[in-house]
Design a protein around this motif. Structure first.
Motif, PDB file in Angstrom:
ATOM      1  N   ASP A   4       0.828  -1.041   0.158  1.00 23.13           N
ATOM      2  CA  ASP A   4       0.141   0.164   0.052  1.00 23.13           C
ATOM      3  C   ASP A   4       0.908   1.334  -0.044  1.00 23.13           C
ATOM      4  OD1 ASP A   4       1.212  -0.505   2.673  1.00 23.13           O
ATOM      5  OD2 ASP A   4      -0.923   0.085   3.782  1.00 23.13           O
ATOM      6  N   GLN A   5       2.122   1.094   0.029  1.00 23.68           N
ATOM      7  CA  GLN A   5       3.221   2.122   0.039  1.00 23.68           C
ATOM      8  C   GLN A   5       4.112   2.119  -1.371  1.00 23.68           C
ATOM      9  OE1 GLN A   5       4.947   1.113   3.679  1.00 23.68           O
ATOM     10  NE2 GLN A   5       4.129   2.951   4.597  1.00 23.68           N
ATOM     11  N   ARG A   6       3.917   3.267  -2.135  1.00 26.94           N
ATOM     12  CA  ARG A   6       4.646   3.091  -3.618  1.00 26.94           C
ATOM     13  C   ARG A   6       6.251   2.983  -3.472  1.00 26.94           C
ATOM     14  NH1 ARG A   6       2.987   8.118  -2.666  1.00 26.94           N
ATOM     15  NH2 ARG A   6       4.539   9.827  -2.637  1.00 26.94           N
ATOM     16  N   TRP A   7       6.804   3.405  -2.290  1.00 24.56           N
ATOM     17  CA  TRP A   7       8.036   3.040  -1.919  1.00 24.56           C
ATOM     18  C   TRP A   7       8.388   1.866  -1.382  1.00 24.56           C
ATOM     19  CZ3 TRP A   7       4.871   6.895   0.413  1.00 24.56           C
ATOM     20  CH2 TRP A   7       4.816   6.325   1.796  1.00 24.56           C
ATOM     21  N   CYS A   8       7.527   0.722  -1.119  1.00 27.42           N
ATOM     22  CA  CYS A   8       7.875  -0.481  -0.718  1.00 27.42           C
ATOM     23  C   CYS A   8       7.136  -1.737  -1.792  1.00 27.42           C
ATOM     24  CB  CYS A   8       7.057  -0.785   0.635  1.00 27.42           C
ATOM     25  SG  CYS A   8       7.974   0.422   2.035  1.00 27.42           S
ATOM     26  N   GLU A   9       7.789  -2.874  -1.600  1.00 29.87           N
ATOM     27  CA  GLU A   9       7.126  -3.977  -2.334  1.00 29.87           C
ATOM     28  C   GLU A   9       7.631  -5.157  -1.715  1.00 29.87           C
ATOM     29  OE1 GLU A   9       8.111  -3.879  -6.574  1.00 29.87           O
ATOM     30  OE2 GLU A   9      10.100  -4.201  -6.320  1.00 29.87           O
ATOM     31  N   LYS A  10       6.974  -6.221  -1.972  1.00 26.37           N
ATOM     32  CA  LYS A  10       7.461  -7.470  -1.329  1.00 26.37           C
ATOM     33  C   LYS A  10       8.034  -8.227  -2.383  1.00 26.37           C
ATOM     34  CE  LYS A  10       3.917  -7.968   2.011  1.00 26.37           C
ATOM     35  NZ  LYS A  10       2.955  -8.738   2.851  1.00 26.37           N
ATOM     36  N   VAL A  11       9.152  -8.708  -2.152  1.00 26.70           N
ATOM     37  CA  VAL A  11       9.913  -9.569  -3.234  1.00 26.70           C
ATOM     38  C   VAL A  11      10.273 -10.835  -2.713  1.00 26.70           C
ATOM     39  CG1 VAL A  11      12.271  -9.644  -4.403  1.00 26.70           C
ATOM     40  CG2 VAL A  11      11.160  -7.211  -3.888  1.00 26.70           C
ATOM     41  N   THR A  12      10.015 -11.845  -3.687  1.00 26.13           N
ATOM     42  CA  THR A  12      10.312 -13.149  -3.374  1.00 26.13           C
ATOM     43  C   THR A  12      11.265 -13.840  -4.118  1.00 26.13           C
ATOM     44  OG1 THR A  12       7.822 -13.584  -2.476  1.00 26.13           O
ATOM     45  CG2 THR A  12       9.090 -15.613  -3.007  1.00 26.13           C
ATOM     46  N   THR A  29      10.137  -7.889   2.681  1.00 27.65           N
ATOM     47  CA  THR A  29       9.545  -6.400   2.162  1.00 27.65           C
ATOM     48  C   THR A  29      10.833  -5.329   1.921  1.00 27.65           C
ATOM     49  OG1 THR A  29       7.604  -6.768   3.448  1.00 27.65           O
ATOM     50  CG2 THR A  29       7.972  -4.604   3.126  1.00 27.65           C
ATOM     51  N   VAL A  30      10.717  -4.829   0.693  1.00 29.65           N
ATOM     52  CA  VAL A  30      11.926  -4.114   0.484  1.00 29.65           C
ATOM     53  C   VAL A  30      11.358  -2.658   0.243  1.00 29.65           C
ATOM     54  CG1 VAL A  30      13.554  -3.515  -1.509  1.00 29.65           C
ATOM     55  CG2 VAL A  30      13.196  -5.785  -0.765  1.00 29.65           C
ATOM     56  N   CYS A  31      11.995  -1.637   0.916  1.00 31.84           N
ATOM     57  CA  CYS A  31      11.435  -0.446   0.979  1.00 31.84           C
ATOM     58  C   CYS A  31      12.621   0.668   0.456  1.00 31.84           C
ATOM     59  CB  CYS A  31      10.844   0.028   2.068  1.00 31.84           C
ATOM     60  SG  CYS A  31       9.494  -0.747   2.580  1.00 31.84           S
ATOM     61  N   VAL A  32      12.225   1.804  -0.128  1.00 34.97           N
ATOM     62  CA  VAL A  32      13.432   2.664  -0.231  1.00 34.97           C
ATOM     63  C   VAL A  32      12.955   4.141   0.631  1.00 34.97           C
ATOM     64  CG1 VAL A  32      14.160   2.092  -2.347  1.00 34.97           C
ATOM     65  CG2 VAL A  32      12.425   3.536  -2.243  1.00 34.97           C
ATOM     66  N   ASP A  33      13.704   4.963   0.840  1.00 36.32           N
ATOM     67  CA  ASP A  33      13.042   6.072   1.529  1.00 36.32           C
ATOM     68  C   ASP A  33      11.965   6.832   0.689  1.00 36.32           C
ATOM     69  OD1 ASP A  33      15.179   6.278   3.435  1.00 36.32           O
ATOM     70  OD2 ASP A  33      16.414   7.244   2.112  1.00 36.32           O
ATOM     71  N   ASP A  34      11.006   7.009   1.679  1.00 33.77           N
ATOM     72  CA  ASP A  34       9.795   7.485   0.841  1.00 33.77           C
ATOM     73  C   ASP A  34      10.031   8.815   0.035  1.00 33.77           C
ATOM     74  OD1 ASP A  34      10.262   9.259   2.900  1.00 33.77           O
ATOM     75  OD2 ASP A  34       7.949   9.152   3.685  1.00 33.77           O
ATOM     76  N   TRP A  35      10.851   9.651   0.428  1.00 34.69           N
ATOM     77  CA  TRP A  35      11.154  10.808  -0.419  1.00 34.69           C
ATOM     78  C   TRP A  35      11.720  10.808  -1.725  1.00 34.69           C
ATOM     79  CZ3 TRP A  35      16.124  11.783  -1.831  1.00 34.69           C
ATOM     80  CH2 TRP A  35      17.191  10.976  -1.013  1.00 34.69           C
ATOM     81  N   ARG A  36      12.256   9.462  -1.845  1.00 35.79           N
ATOM     82  CA  ARG A  36      12.873   9.190  -3.185  1.00 35.79           C
ATOM     83  C   ARG A  36      11.766   8.873  -4.439  1.00 35.79           C
ATOM     84  NH1 ARG A  36      18.333   7.759  -3.430  1.00 35.79           N
ATOM     85  NH2 ARG A  36      19.400   7.660  -1.146  1.00 35.79           N
ATOM     86  N   VAL A  37      10.599   8.513  -3.886  1.00 36.53           N
ATOM     87  CA  VAL A  37       9.531   7.822  -4.821  1.00 36.53           C
ATOM     88  C   VAL A  37       8.443   9.182  -4.687  1.00 36.53           C
ATOM     89  CG1 VAL A  37       8.281   6.247  -5.598  1.00 36.53           C
ATOM     90  CG2 VAL A  37      10.397   5.521  -4.111  1.00 36.53           C
ATOM     91  N   PRO A  38       8.480  10.287  -5.485  1.00 42.35           N
ATOM     92  CA  PRO A  38       7.519  11.287  -5.450  1.00 42.35           C
ATOM     93  C   PRO A  38       6.159  10.717  -6.189  1.00 42.35           C
ATOM     94  CG  PRO A  38       9.469  12.230  -6.597  1.00 42.35           C
ATOM     95  CD  PRO A  38       9.753  10.561  -6.363  1.00 42.35           C
ATOM     96  N   LEU A  39       4.923  11.268  -6.038  1.00 44.65           N
ATOM     97  CA  LEU A  39       4.012  10.855  -6.654  1.00 44.65           C
ATOM     98  C   LEU A  39       4.255  10.770  -8.325  1.00 44.65           C
ATOM     99  CD1 LEU A  39       1.310  12.947  -5.134  1.00 44.65           C
ATOM    100  CD2 LEU A  39       1.369  10.684  -5.096  1.00 44.65           C
ATOM    101  N   GLY A  40       3.449   9.423  -8.777  1.00 43.86           N
ATOM    102  CA  GLY A  40       3.736   9.398 -10.243  1.00 43.86           C
ATOM    103  C   GLY A  40       4.988   8.455 -10.513  1.00 43.86           C
ATOM    104  N   MET A  41       5.839   8.140  -9.431  1.00 45.54           N
ATOM    105  CA  MET A  41       6.910   7.281  -9.640  1.00 45.54           C
ATOM    106  C   MET A  41       6.549   5.834  -8.882  1.00 45.54           C
ATOM    107  SD  MET A  41      10.015   9.894  -9.366  1.00 45.54           S
ATOM    108  CE  MET A  41      11.296   9.102 -10.112  1.00 45.54           C
ATOM    109  N   HIS A  42       7.347   4.766  -9.213  1.00 52.79           N
ATOM    110  CA  HIS A  42       7.110   3.496  -8.375  1.00 52.79           C
ATOM    111  C   HIS A  42       8.716   3.072  -8.500  1.00 52.79           C
ATOM    112  CE1 HIS A  42       6.940   2.281 -12.648  1.00 52.79           C
ATOM    113  NE2 HIS A  42       7.372   1.085 -12.289  1.00 52.79           N
TER     114      HIS A  42
END
Length: 95
Positions: free
Chosen positions: A10-18, A71-84
């Protein structure tokens, strides 16, 4: 190892990676690291790649396999709206 399988969160700066691992050697793998390369993607393409390191899911017996989801995340400020993000690159150091 397999190609990474990605699942959105639910956060564009995170995803689950298997990733699945298979020990084709003759002895157990007892330690190691997994480096995940997460690409930050915008309308104009790939902006940056951020690496993160995780512990390999060990032990992995000779001839056996293991699968792990992070769960892999980057800093939220690195992924502005419109980016993923897309975690595309995986490398392993076995010990």
């Amino acid at each position: 190892m397999s190609e990474p399988t990605r699942e959105a969160t639910d956060q564009r700066w995170c995803e689950k990676v298997t990733v699945s691992f298979r020990n084709t050697g003759g002895s157990a793998v007892r330690s190691g690291t997994v480096t995940l390369g997460t690409h930050i993607i915008g309308a104009l393409g790939d902006w940056a790649t951020i690496d993160s390191t995780r512990a390999l899911p060990v032990p992995i017996a000779a001839g056996a396999g293991s699968t792990k989801t992070w769960t892999v995340c980057v800093d939220d400020w690195r992924v502005p709206l419109g980016m993923h993000i897309e975690t595309r690159d995986v490398s392993v150091q076995w010990k």
